[in-house]
Design an enzyme around this catalytic site. Structure first.
Site, PDB file in Angstrom:
ATOM      1  N   GLU A  63     -22.761  -6.176   9.589  1.00 32.69           N
ATOM      2  CA  GLU A  63     -21.359  -6.114   9.168  1.00 32.69           C
ATOM      3  C   GLU A  63     -21.299  -6.032   7.648  1.00 32.69           C
ATOM      4  O   GLU A  63     -20.295  -6.333   7.028  1.00 32.69           O
ATOM      5  CB  GLU A  63     -20.554  -7.281   9.717  1.00 32.69           C
ATOM      6  N   CYS A  95     -20.714 -10.947  13.912  1.00 33.97           N
ATOM      7  CA  CYS A  95     -22.083 -11.496  13.990  1.00 33.97           C
ATOM      8  C   CYS A  95     -22.813 -11.152  15.273  1.00 33.97           C
ATOM      9  O   CYS A  95     -23.986 -11.494  15.412  1.00 33.97           O
ATOM     10  CB  CYS A  95     -22.049 -13.013  13.870  1.00 33.97           C
ATOM     11  N   HIS A 209     -26.014 -18.843  17.660  1.00 34.69           N
ATOM     12  CA  HIS A 209     -25.532 -18.287  16.393  1.00 34.69           C
ATOM     13  C   HIS A 209     -25.208 -19.502  15.504  1.00 34.69           C
ATOM     14  O   HIS A 209     -24.480 -20.404  15.931  1.00 34.69           O
ATOM     15  CB  HIS A 209     -24.282 -17.439  16.628  1.00 34.69           C
TER      16      HIS A 209
HETATM   17  P1  HMG Z   1     -14.913 -27.782   5.407  1.00 35.67           P
HETATM   18  O1  HMG Z   1     -13.853 -27.918   4.417  1.00 35.67           O
HETATM   19  O2  HMG Z   1     -16.309 -28.057   4.932  1.00 35.67           O
HETATM   20  O3  HMG Z   1     -14.573 -28.648   6.723  1.00 35.67           O
HETATM   21  O4  HMG Z   1     -14.930 -26.336   5.974  1.00 35.67           O
HETATM   22  P2  HMG Z   1     -14.487 -30.191   6.965  1.00 35.67           P
HETATM   23  O5  HMG Z   1     -13.688 -30.867   5.888  1.00 35.67           O
HETATM   24  O6  HMG Z   1     -14.064 -30.323   8.391  1.00 35.67           O
HETATM   25  O7  HMG Z   1     -16.006 -30.743   6.813  1.00 35.67           O
HETATM   26  C1  HMG Z   1     -17.038 -30.281   7.631  1.00 35.67           C
HETATM   27  C2  HMG Z   1     -17.828 -31.497   8.149  1.00 35.67           C
HETATM   28  O8  HMG Z   1     -18.333 -32.209   7.026  1.00 35.67           O
HETATM   29  C3  HMG Z   1     -17.006 -32.491   8.963  1.00 35.67           C
HETATM   30  O9  HMG Z   1     -17.850 -32.990   9.986  1.00 35.67           O
HETATM   31  C4  HMG Z   1     -16.744 -33.595   7.953  1.00 35.67           C
HETATM   32  O10 HMG Z   1     -16.505 -34.868   8.559  1.00 35.67           O
HETATM   33  C5  HMG Z   1     -18.053 -33.592   7.193  1.00 35.67           C
HETATM   34  P3  HMG Z   1     -17.438 -32.872  11.543  1.00 35.67           P
HETATM   35  O11 HMG Z   1     -16.052 -33.394  11.668  1.00 35.67           O
HETATM   36  O12 HMG Z   1     -17.496 -31.388  11.885  1.00 35.67           O
HETATM   37  O13 HMG Z   1     -18.475 -33.630  12.270  1.00 35.67           O
HETATM   38  N1  HMG Z   1     -17.973 -34.203   5.871  1.00 35.67           N
HETATM   39  C6  HMG Z   1     -18.908 -35.053   5.383  1.00 35.67           C
HETATM   40  N2  HMG Z   1     -20.032 -35.565   5.937  1.00 35.67           N
HETATM   41  C7  HMG Z   1     -20.782 -36.418   5.176  1.00 35.67           C
HETATM   42  N3  HMG Z   1     -20.450 -36.791   3.913  1.00 35.67           N
HETATM   43  C8  HMG Z   1     -19.333 -36.299   3.335  1.00 35.67           C
HETATM   44  C9  HMG Z   1     -18.494 -35.391   4.084  1.00 35.67           C
HETATM   45  N4  HMG Z   1     -17.332 -34.740   3.814  1.00 35.67           N
HETATM   46  C10 HMG Z   1     -17.033 -34.001   4.922  1.00 35.67           C
HETATM   47  N5  HMG Z   1     -18.999 -36.683   2.083  1.00 35.67           N
HETATM   48  C11 HMG Z   1     -15.442 -24.538   7.457  1.00 35.67           C
HETATM   49  C12 HMG Z   1     -15.741 -25.968   7.077  1.00 35.67           C
HETATM   50  C13 HMG Z   1     -16.205 -24.183   8.691  1.00 35.67           C
HETATM   51  C14 HMG Z   1     -13.936 -24.397   7.741  1.00 35.67           C
HETATM   52  C15 HMG Z   1     -15.818 -23.623   6.278  1.00 35.67           C
HETATM   53  O14 HMG Z   1     -17.165 -23.812   5.931  1.00 35.67           O
HETATM   54  C16 HMG Z   1     -15.585 -22.164   6.593  1.00 35.67           C
HETATM   55  O15 HMG Z   1     -14.476 -21.659   6.499  1.00 35.67           O
HETATM   56  N6  HMG Z   1     -16.686 -21.429   6.937  1.00 35.67           N
HETATM   57  C17 HMG Z   1     -16.639 -20.025   7.296  1.00 35.67           C
HETATM   58  C18 HMG Z   1     -16.208 -19.810   8.746  1.00 35.67           C
HETATM   59  C19 HMG Z   1     -17.262 -20.285   9.718  1.00 35.67           C
HETATM   60  O16 HMG Z   1     -18.417 -20.425   9.415  1.00 35.67           O
HETATM   61  N7  HMG Z   1     -16.828 -20.465  10.982  1.00 35.67           N
HETATM   62  C20 HMG Z   1     -17.748 -20.830  12.041  1.00 35.67           C
HETATM   63  C21 HMG Z   1     -17.304 -20.293  13.403  1.00 35.67           C
HETATM   64  S1  HMG Z   1     -16.918 -18.544  13.373  1.00 35.67           S
HETATM   65  C22 HMG Z   1     -18.465 -17.772  13.313  1.00 35.67           C
HETATM   66  O17 HMG Z   1     -19.468 -18.384  13.539  1.00 35.67           O
HETATM   67  C23 HMG Z   1     -18.465 -16.323  12.960  1.00 35.67           C
HETATM   68  C24 HMG Z   1     -18.982 -16.021  11.568  1.00 35.67           C
HETATM   69  O18 HMG Z   1     -20.372 -16.197  11.535  1.00 35.67           O
HETATM   70  C25 HMG Z   1     -18.590 -14.587  11.160  1.00 35.67           C
HETATM   71  C26 HMG Z   1     -18.906 -13.431  12.096  1.00 35.67           C
HETATM   72  O19 HMG Z   1     -18.901 -13.506  13.310  1.00 35.67           O
HETATM   73  O20 HMG Z   1     -19.073 -12.329  11.541  1.00 35.67           O
HETATM   74  C27 HMG Z   1     -18.396 -16.933  10.488  1.00 35.67           C
END
Ligand code: HMG
Length: 368
Positions: A63, A95, A209
């Site tokens: 992609e 992906c 993935h």
């Molecule tokens: P974020 O702001 O890091 O989310 O964004 P968060 O605030 O929910 O934090 C993530 C985790 O960190 C949570 O744990 C928090 O508690 C923890 P969980 O609730 O999941 O167990 N956390 C901590 N842990 C320890 N110490 C700390 C601390 N602070 C927070 N101090 C988000 C995360 C995925 C939204 C962002 O990274 C993003 O937008 N990523 C891109 C999209 C993505 O990867 N999506 C995945 C599914 S879609 C997919 O896989 C397709 C893709 O590959 C593309 C394609 O297909 O082409 C993306």
């Protein structure tokens, strides 16, 4: 990533524990989806000792194309010296493009006795200083398929598709549009749909993935609930899931290649810690692929008599250890296009972009 977290005023534990990522890879200034695909393709042909003229199908899943019309695969076809009597094309579906390439190749192999080469190659790049930034990655995985597989005998178990806007790349924007939380929900829904009503061995080695390892752990909890035979989740994860997360936690999300990197990680981790046959450790490999938009596939990989011998080549910790460490300022210079090209040295066997002349791209291989 700890350095990046500090530079972004984020608690490093958020990246290291919260996302489960330790390092991410970024491409050099003269690397792109073509050069990475050619480097991986050349390596797999050499390792398998297969001449390029025995390849009758070449598919690149990506992609991150370098052109809106001309496929990445046409460059790779030329660079690897694959014969002209070959079907050559790209598959684009976020992906899952690489995995759709693999299943297209399995279909093609039913009527062909030559090899199919499928290469997944991508650069995940998000807007700087966003929550998605630490999940970036760059890399390629090449997969050689034949009717006499040495590493794994693959078959599709289930598939799922649904029209969603979780992550997409409008043609007029430089970076993806991401509905981060929703994308995780779509991923988990696809996991549930693919694993429900099918039989999967709880003693499989699981690879998913892996946009970031924490999401995979959440997904595997759903799968364990569906399978219903596992008493101690943490112990099960440590044995059957953790091996697949090692390389992805050191490279980041490499989109189409992510699942296949997770599979390589299973083999690599096994051979790093054991001299035993992998068939004594697991029944098979269970592979879940996801692409935003969205599509998902569940595959099973059965071991062969030769799996343990061939999979030793996938122990890649030295390759990962030998990557160059970038300081945050160097990473930012790379992103800004101001990184010094003189620092840009490639190991022998690595393809890179030599020049662009009259909108045509020319690549060379380092050491040749
Ligand atoms: P974020 O702001 O890091 O989310 O964004 P968060 O605030 O929910 O934090 C993530 C985790 O960190 C949570 O744990 C928090 O508690 C923890 P969980 O609730 O999941 O167990 N956390 C901590 N842990 C320890 N110490 C700390 C601390 N602070 C927070 N101090 C988000 C995360 C995925 C939204 C962002 O990274 C993003 O937008 N990523 C891109 C999209 C993505 O990867 N999506 C995945 C599914 S879609 C997919 O896989 C397709 C893709 O590959 C593309 C394609 O297909 O082409 C993306």
């Amino acid at each position: 990533l700890a350095d990046l977290a500090n530079a972004r005023n984020v608690d490093p534990k958020k990246y290291l524990v919260g996302l489960g990522l330790r390092q991410i890879s970024v491409p050099g200034p003269r690397e792109d989806s073509v050069s990475m695909a050619a480097t991986a393709g050349r390596k797999v042909l050499q390792q398998a000792d297969v001449s390029p003229d025995k390849v009758g199908l070449l598919i690149v899943g990506t992609e991150t194309p370098v052109d809106k019309s001309k496929p990445v695969a046409t460059h790779v076809h030329d660079l690897l010296g694959i014969s002209s009597t070959c079907r050559v094309y790209d598959i684009v579906h976020a992906c899952i493009g690489g995995t759709y390439g693999v299943t297209a190749a399995l279909d093609w192999l039913r009527g062909n006795d030559r090899y199919a080469l499928v290469i997944a190659s991508d650069i995940a790049s998000y807007e700087m200083e966003t929550v998605a930034e630490p999940t970036q990655g760059a890399g390629a995985v090449a997969i050689l398929l034949s009717n006499e597989p040495r590493l794994l005998q693959l078959r599709e178990i289930n598939a799922f598709s649904s029209h969603v806007y979780d992550f997409w790349k409008p043609l007029d924007l430089e970076y993806p549009v991401v509905d981060g939380v929703y994308s995780g929900q779509c991923y988990l829904e696809a996991v549930q749909q693919c694993f429900s009503y099918v039989k999967v061995s709880p003693n499989a080695a699981f690879a998913y993935h892996t946009p970031f390892p924490k999401l995979v752990r959440h997904a595997h909890r759903e799968v364990v609930n569906i399978m219903g035979e596992i008493e101690d989740f943490e112990q099960h994860c440590e044995r059957c899931l953790a091996p697949s997360l090692e390389y992805p936690s050191r490279i980041g999300n490499i989109y189409t290649a992510s699942l296949w990197l997770a599979l390589a990680s299973i083999f690599g981790v096994h051979h790093k810690h054991s001299t035993g046959d992998i068939r004594d450790a697991f029944d098979c490999c269970c592979l879940f692929s996801y692409g935003s938009g969205c599509g998902a596939q569940l595959l099973e990989g059965a071991f062969t008599e030769q799996t343990s011998d061939w999979s030793r080549q996938l122990e890649m910790s030295a390759v990962l250890d030998n990557r160059r460490v970038l300081r945050v300022e160097q990473y930012e210079a790379l992103r800004a296009g101001t990184y010094a090209q003189t620092d840009d040295v490639y190991a022998p066997g690595t393809y890179f972009l030599k020049e662009i002349k009259e909108h045509k791209r020319y690549y060379v291989c380092s050491g040749e």
